[in-house]
Design a protein around this motif. Sequence first.
Motif, PDB file in Angstrom:
ATOM      1  N   LEU A 155       0.838  -1.193   0.000  1.00  0.00           N
ATOM      2  CA  LEU A 155       0.000   0.000   0.000  1.00  0.00           C
ATOM      3  C   LEU A 155       0.876   1.247   0.000  1.00  0.00           C
ATOM      4  N   HIS A 156       0.317   2.338  -0.470  1.00  0.00           N
ATOM      5  CA  HIS A 156       1.004   3.624  -0.435  1.00  0.00           C
ATOM      6  C   HIS A 156      -0.086   4.676  -0.262  1.00  0.00           C
ATOM      7  N   GLY A 157       0.237   5.945  -0.411  1.00  0.00           N
ATOM      8  CA  GLY A 157      -0.801   6.941  -0.172  1.00  0.00           C
ATOM      9  C   GLY A 157      -0.503   8.302  -0.741  1.00  0.00           C
ATOM     10  N   TRP A 158      -1.273   9.251  -0.218  1.00  0.00           N
ATOM     11  CA  TRP A 158      -1.102  10.675  -0.528  1.00  0.00           C
ATOM     12  C   TRP A 158      -0.827  11.400   0.778  1.00  0.00           C
ATOM     13  N   ASP A 159      -0.023  12.458   0.717  1.00  0.00           N
ATOM     14  CA  ASP A 159       0.205  13.243   1.924  1.00  0.00           C
ATOM     15  C   ASP A 159      -1.007  14.148   2.189  1.00  0.00           C
ATOM     16  N   ASN A 160      -0.972  14.861   3.284  1.00  0.00           N
ATOM     17  CA  ASN A 160      -2.102  15.618   3.811  1.00  0.00           C
ATOM     18  C   ASN A 160      -2.737  16.554   2.775  1.00  0.00           C
ATOM     19  N   TYR A 161      -4.058  16.416   2.600  1.00  0.00           N
ATOM     20  CA  TYR A 161      -4.811  17.194   1.618  1.00  0.00           C
ATOM     21  C   TYR A 161      -5.158  18.604   2.114  1.00  0.00           C
ATOM     22  N   HIS A 162      -5.003  19.575   1.212  1.00  0.00           N
ATOM     23  CA  HIS A 162      -5.440  20.944   1.470  1.00  0.00           C
ATOM     24  C   HIS A 162      -6.211  21.433   0.236  1.00  0.00           C
ATOM     25  N   TYR A 236      -3.230  28.888  -1.694  1.00  0.00           N
ATOM     26  CA  TYR A 236      -3.227  27.539  -1.112  1.00  0.00           C
ATOM     27  C   TYR A 236      -3.588  27.639   0.368  1.00  0.00           C
ATOM     28  N   THR A 237      -4.713  27.026   0.723  1.00  0.00           N
ATOM     29  CA  THR A 237      -5.218  27.112   2.093  1.00  0.00           C
ATOM     30  C   THR A 237      -5.030  25.779   2.811  1.00  0.00           C
ATOM     31  N   THR A 299       0.494  31.962  -2.298  1.00  0.00           N
ATOM     32  CA  THR A 299      -0.040  32.609  -1.101  1.00  0.00           C
ATOM     33  C   THR A 299      -0.633  31.527  -0.199  1.00  0.00           C
ATOM     34  N   ILE A 300      -0.004  31.303   0.947  1.00  0.00           N
ATOM     35  CA  ILE A 300      -0.406  30.204   1.830  1.00  0.00           C
ATOM     36  C   ILE A 300      -1.076  30.760   3.083  1.00  0.00           C
ATOM     37  N   THR A 301      -2.284  30.292   3.333  1.00  0.00           N
ATOM     38  CA  THR A 301      -3.017  30.670   4.540  1.00  0.00           C
ATOM     39  C   THR A 301      -3.502  29.400   5.235  1.00  0.00           C
ATOM     40  N   GLU A 302      -4.048  29.573   6.444  1.00  0.00           N
ATOM     41  CA  GLU A 302      -4.491  28.398   7.201  1.00  0.00           C
ATOM     42  C   GLU A 302      -5.911  28.624   7.695  1.00  0.00           C
ATOM     43  N   LEU A 303      -6.752  27.616   7.510  1.00  0.00           N
ATOM     44  CA  LEU A 303      -8.132  27.682   7.990  1.00  0.00           C
ATOM     45  C   LEU A 303      -8.122  27.631   9.515  1.00  0.00           C
ATOM     46  N   SER A 304      -8.982  28.407  10.145  1.00  0.00           N
ATOM     47  CA  SER A 304      -9.016  28.419  11.607  1.00  0.00           C
ATOM     48  C   SER A 304      -9.470  27.065  12.147  1.00  0.00           C
TER      49      SER A 304
END
Length: 358
Positions: A155-162, A236-237, A299-304
């Motif tokens: 198995l393998h995967g994808w890293d964290n989705y944004h 990119y959030t 432009t990178i922001t983060e959801l609260s």
Amino acid sequence: MHHNRLSIASLLAATVSTIAATSAAAETFTLRIGAGHPNGPAAYVADVANVFVPEVVRRVAEETDHEIEFVEGYGGAIAGVAETLEAVQNGILDIGAYCICFEPAKLFLHNFPYYAPFGPQDSADEMRAVRAVYDQVPWLTEQFSSEYGQELLGLHGWDNYHLGTTDPWETVDDLQGVKIGGAGPNLPWLEFAGAIPVQSTLPDGYLSLQTGVYNGWLMFPSAYLGFKFHEPAPYYTLIGFGAMGVNALTVNERSMARLPEEVQAIIREVGQLYETQAGETLNARQASGMAGLRDAGATITELSQEARAGWAASLASFPSQQAADADGRGMPGSEVMAAYLEAVAATGYEWPYEYSLD
């Protein structure tokens, strides 16, 4: 004397016969291996090309009398992202790597990590949790063989989705009516935001974002950077939908049966290696992807955390809904989803909203 001459002749004949048999037994086997995604931007394919292939070649050469040669076809050269499972089944590929997300019907239940979003942010934790589910519910592994004539190697995967978008946004309400692309099983994540989900694939993403087919992509940073989506969609959030252990490396059973047992054993062992190092690869890709996006001027922001918890809570019924759907198809849906929630809890991860199947 006559008897001795016969014995010597028989002995010589037997020796020659043994040498010939040994020589004939030493073979070079050619295997076709491929994936719909390209080597490089897609971590699971890079690990096929850079870990699995060379390690199998090396070990077979060093540990047996045989050799393995691979004909490698990535980036859809032999089979596209939605064709790889079938290509392995039909023997067009001997070994294939693919995202289960592109088989929403045939491998519906194997997409279970997508059915509980906002899970482990760390890919190593995610891969351990997914492996625990496969070990607990053998049906998942057996279906590859019973229905599709192939053996699961790893198995393998994808890293964290944004979420990346062509335009800036501040609140989840701003996503109302915005068309956003995704692989399929993750598109229901968008319902809470009122966004319009669009089924798509990574190879189509750049042009589609550029031409306005959609204005956003559910995507992890490694591929967002690798496919240069930040050029048409620079916002990119960070949302943290979670890492997803939803990629498989499988081998056609007929192809495997043609190989000597010691070669089969090596392929299986290297398949396990491919899986065990997946989490480390994906975590590294998440970090390098984020750094690359910053360097490229995204432009990178983060959801609260509050908005994130609300988004997760809006999907409270999603795991049980998908489990019931799988149950209705004769699959162990409830068993798999319950096992996954327990396996994630065992990693120590705390969900922003704790799902239950009740």
